[in-house]
Design an enzyme around this catalytic site. Structure first.
Site, PDB file in Angstrom:
ATOM      1  N   GLY A  15     -13.030  -3.502  -0.133  1.00 45.71           N
ATOM      2  CA  GLY A  15     -14.429  -3.076  -0.046  1.00 45.71           C
ATOM      3  C   GLY A  15     -14.777  -2.027  -1.085  1.00 45.71           C
TER       4      GLY A  15
ATOM      5  N   LYS B  20     -18.868 -16.223   0.978  1.00 47.92           N
ATOM      6  CA  LYS B  20     -20.330 -16.133   1.021  1.00 47.92           C
ATOM      7  C   LYS B  20     -20.939 -15.509  -0.230  1.00 47.92           C
ATOM      8  CE  LYS B  20     -21.016 -13.803   4.736  1.00 47.92           C
ATOM      9  NZ  LYS B  20     -20.617 -13.136   5.937  1.00 47.92           N
TER      10      LYS B  20
ATOM     11  N   ARG C 214       0.828  -1.217   0.000  1.00 47.49           N
ATOM     12  CA  ARG C 214       0.000   0.000   0.000  1.00 47.49           C
ATOM     13  C   ARG C 214       0.861   1.265   0.000  1.00 47.49           C
ATOM     14  NH1 ARG C 214      -4.989  -1.936   3.864  1.00 47.49           N
ATOM     15  NH2 ARG C 214      -6.126  -2.951   2.181  1.00 47.49           N
TER      16      ARG C 214
ATOM     17  N   GLY D 104      -9.756  -7.974  -0.957  1.00 45.78           N
ATOM     18  CA  GLY D 104      -8.629  -7.994  -0.028  1.00 45.78           C
ATOM     19  C   GLY D 104      -7.842  -9.291  -0.073  1.00 45.78           C
TER      20      GLY D 104
HETATM   21  P1  ADP Z   1     -11.916 -11.064  -1.005  1.00 44.62           P
HETATM   22  O1  ADP Z   1     -11.365 -10.540   0.302  1.00 44.62           O
HETATM   23  O2  ADP Z   1     -10.846 -11.292  -2.020  1.00 44.62           O
HETATM   24  O3  ADP Z   1     -13.065 -10.244  -1.506  1.00 44.62           O
HETATM   25  P2  ADP Z   1     -13.673 -12.870   0.348  1.00 44.62           P
HETATM   26  O4  ADP Z   1     -13.495 -12.036   1.572  1.00 44.62           O
HETATM   27  O5  ADP Z   1     -14.956 -12.831  -0.323  1.00 44.62           O
HETATM   28  O6  ADP Z   1     -12.506 -12.504  -0.711  1.00 44.62           O
HETATM   29  O7  ADP Z   1     -13.368 -14.387   0.666  1.00 44.62           O
HETATM   30  C1  ADP Z   1     -12.185 -14.808   1.272  1.00 44.62           C
HETATM   31  C2  ADP Z   1     -12.463 -15.984   2.147  1.00 44.62           C
HETATM   32  O8  ADP Z   1     -13.218 -16.967   1.474  1.00 44.62           O
HETATM   33  C3  ADP Z   1     -11.190 -16.666   2.591  1.00 44.62           C
HETATM   34  O9  ADP Z   1     -11.031 -16.469   3.976  1.00 44.62           O
HETATM   35  C4  ADP Z   1     -11.407 -18.123   2.244  1.00 44.62           C
HETATM   36  O10 ADP Z   1     -10.981 -19.030   3.239  1.00 44.62           O
HETATM   37  C5  ADP Z   1     -12.908 -18.190   2.087  1.00 44.62           C
HETATM   38  N1  ADP Z   1     -13.316 -19.343   1.282  1.00 44.62           N
HETATM   39  C6  ADP Z   1     -13.008 -19.626   0.014  1.00 44.62           C
HETATM   40  N2  ADP Z   1     -13.515 -20.823  -0.359  1.00 44.62           N
HETATM   41  C7  ADP Z   1     -14.171 -21.312   0.714  1.00 44.62           C
HETATM   42  C8  ADP Z   1     -14.908 -22.493   0.979  1.00 44.62           C
HETATM   43  N3  ADP Z   1     -15.063 -23.433   0.043  1.00 44.62           N
HETATM   44  N4  ADP Z   1     -15.444 -22.632   2.192  1.00 44.62           N
HETATM   45  C9  ADP Z   1     -15.301 -21.676   3.129  1.00 44.62           C
HETATM   46  N5  ADP Z   1     -14.617 -20.548   2.960  1.00 44.62           N
HETATM   47  C10 ADP Z   1     -14.053 -20.359   1.757  1.00 44.62           C
HETATM   48 MG    MG Z   2     -12.318 -10.336   2.186  1.00 44.34          MG
END
Ligand code: ADP
Ligand code: MG
Length: 395
Positions: free
Chosen positions: A375, A199, A38, A352
């Protein structure tokens, strides 16, 4: 971009208050900076201002001090790292507003760099308090917002100060808006969105907003479970958001109507638990045991996702394909980073966790753009307006 940037204003000799995103990850035990990406991302604006003889006053939050001074969240290590990266001395002060800070600012020379203390040592920052914003504004002649990571928040340093100072975009903010804006307004086709993460509920608005723009939708990660479930598959212990099933069904229908080709996993890795000792097993989606969790996409899915991605001209990726924090469940996610790095396409990474993985694999330079705002990038791609951008002067 329809907002003025730092290039559109005269900065020579001016005191320029730059809201940067220096919210770097710190090691919980030692307090050391674990990634300075960053800080590096903010360099282009800072270097521009130094070169154009501005008096550069940087401000940021760091961590969540909750409106009081937390010794472990002072900006000193960040300022030191900045100094090392930019090869120039960097001054610090013990607060971000007040008489002492004003005195130091008064003595700044052209090209000097000052880092103010953590903005969130004052609860007024997040509350967007107007007298706090005024105190910040008092330090400067021009306000530059370069903190894309907090552009979706209306805080004193992002929005409040704009009432008292002319506000323009920094070069990082501009780059983010161009990259993310480009995939919404004028993407090369075929355009794929590769989505994962924990999710569905986190990503529904995003899917809805990009549905009429993409040609392909590839879904992995935990969120695939809800989609598999509505198609009648057993998904074991995997999180299914019951209240989102109707929406998931509708999205599948909309995809069909809009001619978007939707790809769900063909096979997955399952495990008894999500701990570091757990052993994964590959099963086809018709054979997910009722007492296991989906933890990653399987090899056939990796192959099919790769085959789709290589023919794309634009790929937006958000969300890991599995529980990548556990190394034996990281294969799918790593395979996606690797294929993305080889594509002859515009590749944009947001989120993130997703950005962190790309960074850890040293693949950031292989992507067209890796967003610094988790976000904020989601909010932008959901079609929301970002208050930190709205507050800037129009071109
Ligand atoms: P980003 O931060 O890139 O937007 P998210 O916050 O949406 O991504 O998701 C990240 C999380 O999703 C990670 O902590 C990862 O462990 C979880 N994750 C990915 N696949 C699964 C799964 N099959 N079951 C549970 N958690 C998952
Ligand atoms: Mg995230």
């Amino acid at each position: 971009m329809d907002k003025r940037t730092v290039r559109d204003v005269e900065v020579e000799g001016k005191r320029v208050l730059v809201r940067v995103d220096f919210n770097v990850p710190l090691d919980a035990k030692t307090g050391r900076i674990t990634s300075d990406s960053r800080i590096r991302a903010a360099l282009s604006t800072i270097e521009y201002l130094v070169k154009h003889k501005a008096k550069v006053i940087l401000c940021s939050h760091l961590g969540r001090p909750g409106g009081k001074v937390v010794e472990g969240l002072r900006m000193r290590p960040v300022a030191q790292r900045l100094s090392k990266l930019i090869g120039l001395p960097v001054l610090i002060v013990p607060d971000c507003i007040g008489a002492e800070v004003e005195n130091v600012v008064d003595r700044l020379n052209e090209g000097d760099i000052l880092v103010l203390e953590n903005l969130r040592f004052h609860a007024e920052e997040e509350a967007n308090d107007s007298s706090f914003a005024q105190s910040l504004a008092k330090l400067a002649d021009i306000h530059v917002n370069d903190a894309f990571g907090v552009a979706h928040r209306a805080h004193a340093s992002t929005v409040g100060v704009s009432r008292y100072l002319p506000s323009v975009a920094g070069l990082l903010l501009e780059k983010e808006l161009k990259a993310l804006g480009g995939i919404l307004s004028n993407p090369g086709h075929p355009f794929a969105a590769l989505l994962g993460g924990a999710k569905v509920s986190d990503k529904i608005n995003l899917i809805q907003n990009i549905m009429d723009k993409v040609d392909l939708l590839l879904i992995g990660g935990g969120m695939a479970a809800t989609f598999l479930k509505v198609q009648g598959y057993e998904v074991g212990f995997s999180l299914v958001e019951s209240d989102k099933q109707t929406l998931a069904k509708q999205l599948v229908q909309t995809a069909q109507q809009d001619g978007v080709s939707l790809h769900l996993p063909l096979d997955v890795m399952v495990a008894e638990s999500m701990n570091t000792q757990a052993v994964g097993e590959i099963v086809s989606i018709g054979g997910i045991p009722p007492d296991k969790y989906i933890v990653d996409i399987g090899p056939r899915t990796i192959e099919s996702f790769c085959r789709e991605l290589v023919r794309c001209r634009t790929v937006f990726w958000n969300g890991p394909m599995g529980v990548y924090e556990i190394s034996q469940f990281a294969k799918g996610t790593k395979a996606m980073v690797e294929v993305m790095a080889t594509l002859k396409a515009t590749t944009i990474v947001g989120g993130g966790s997703t950005a962190e993985i790309v960074e850890d694999m040293n693949m950031t330079d292989k992507m067209t753009h890796v967003s610094t705002g988790g976000g904020a990038s989601l909010a932008f791609l959901e079609g929301k307006s970002l208050p930190g951008v709205e507050a800037l002067l129009d071109k």
